[in-house]
Write a protein that holds these residues in place. Structure first.
Motif, PDB file in Angstrom:
ATOM      1  N   TRP A  50       0.870  -1.166   0.000  1.00 21.59           N
ATOM      2  CA  TRP A  50       0.000   0.000   0.000  1.00 21.59           C
ATOM      3  C   TRP A  50       0.908   1.216   0.000  1.00 21.59           C
ATOM      4  O   TRP A  50       1.943   1.233   0.675  1.00 21.59           O
ATOM      5  CB  TRP A  50      -0.889  -0.033   1.234  1.00 21.59           C
ATOM      6  CG  TRP A  50      -1.876   1.084   1.335  1.00 21.59           C
ATOM      7  CD1 TRP A  50      -2.662   1.587   0.340  1.00 21.59           C
ATOM      8  CD2 TRP A  50      -2.215   1.798   2.523  1.00 21.59           C
ATOM      9  NE1 TRP A  50      -3.464   2.574   0.851  1.00 21.59           N
ATOM     10  CE2 TRP A  50      -3.218   2.727   2.184  1.00 21.59           C
ATOM     11  CE3 TRP A  50      -1.780   1.749   3.847  1.00 21.59           C
ATOM     12  CZ2 TRP A  50      -3.780   3.595   3.099  1.00 21.59           C
ATOM     13  CZ3 TRP A  50      -2.343   2.613   4.762  1.00 21.59           C
ATOM     14  CH2 TRP A  50      -3.318   3.514   4.391  1.00 21.59           C
ATOM     15  N   SER A  51       0.531   2.205  -0.754  1.00 18.84           N
ATOM     16  CA  SER A  51       1.344   3.414  -0.774  1.00 18.84           C
ATOM     17  C   SER A  51       0.504   4.610  -0.348  1.00 18.84           C
ATOM     18  O   SER A  51      -0.664   4.729  -0.734  1.00 18.84           O
ATOM     19  CB  SER A  51       1.940   3.647  -2.173  1.00 18.84           C
ATOM     20  OG  SER A  51       0.925   3.765  -3.145  1.00 18.84           O
ATOM     21  N   VAL A  52       1.114   5.463   0.437  1.00 16.18           N
ATOM     22  CA  VAL A  52       0.512   6.724   0.828  1.00 16.18           C
ATOM     23  C   VAL A  52       1.525   7.798   0.466  1.00 16.18           C
ATOM     24  O   VAL A  52       2.541   7.960   1.147  1.00 16.18           O
ATOM     25  CB  VAL A  52       0.188   6.765   2.333  1.00 16.18           C
ATOM     26  CG1 VAL A  52      -0.447   8.114   2.686  1.00 16.18           C
ATOM     27  CG2 VAL A  52      -0.736   5.615   2.711  1.00 16.18           C
ATOM     28  N   GLY A  53       1.247   8.483  -0.634  1.00 17.32           N
ATOM     29  CA  GLY A  53       2.248   9.410  -1.141  1.00 17.32           C
ATOM     30  C   GLY A  53       3.496   8.641  -1.530  1.00 17.32           C
ATOM     31  O   GLY A  53       3.438   7.665  -2.272  1.00 17.32           O
ATOM     32  N   SER A  54       4.615   9.038  -1.003  1.00 14.97           N
ATOM     33  CA  SER A  54       5.884   8.388  -1.335  1.00 14.97           C
ATOM     34  C   SER A  54       6.255   7.294  -0.336  1.00 14.97           C
ATOM     35  O   SER A  54       7.329   6.694  -0.443  1.00 14.97           O
ATOM     36  CB  SER A  54       7.002   9.429  -1.381  1.00 14.97           C
ATOM     37  OG  SER A  54       7.137  10.074  -0.130  1.00 14.97           O
TER      38      SER A  54
END
Length: 123
Positions: A50-54
């Protein structure tokens, strides 16, 4: 829609890379999971990203840690499962799956699924 590619037959100790391409414009917000199902067994969690921003969050099952790596390319709407040091017990049909929000370990928490791809590891 999730479309998988990769997989096949490999000898023990070998490597394979699975790819999963997603359609839609919200891919970057999706958590992407990999599951596998061996004959006669229930579908099991392999790992997720999962990515949140960088910032990227990953989780994987103990049996594949140090051998499998999950990555994603948000620009290309793709997620990958690099599998190294494969073992015969890794033989299964592998599925990618997606869900909104954070990482989850259970298949019931995922909304969309790829078509599955066979991975066979010979001894």
């Amino acid at each position: 829609q999730l479309v998988q590619s990769g997989g096949g037959l490999v000898q023990a100790g070998g490597s394979l890379r699975l790819s999963c391409a997603a359609s839609g414009r919200t891919f970057s917000s999706l958590a992407m999971g990999w599951f596998r199902q061996a004959p006669g067994k229930e579908r099991e969690f392999v790992g997720a990203i999962w990515s949140v921003g960088s910032i990227y969050y990953t989780k994987s099952v103990d049996s594949v840690k140090g051998r499998f790596t999950i990555s994603r390319d948000n620009a290309k709407n793709m997620v990958f499962l690099q599998m190294n040091s494969l073992k015969p017990e890794d033989t299964a049909v592998y599925y990618c799956a997606s869900r909104e929000g954070g990482l989850r370990l259970y298949s019931r928490d995922y909304d969309y699924w790829g078509q599955g791809t066979q991975v066979t590891v010979s001894s």
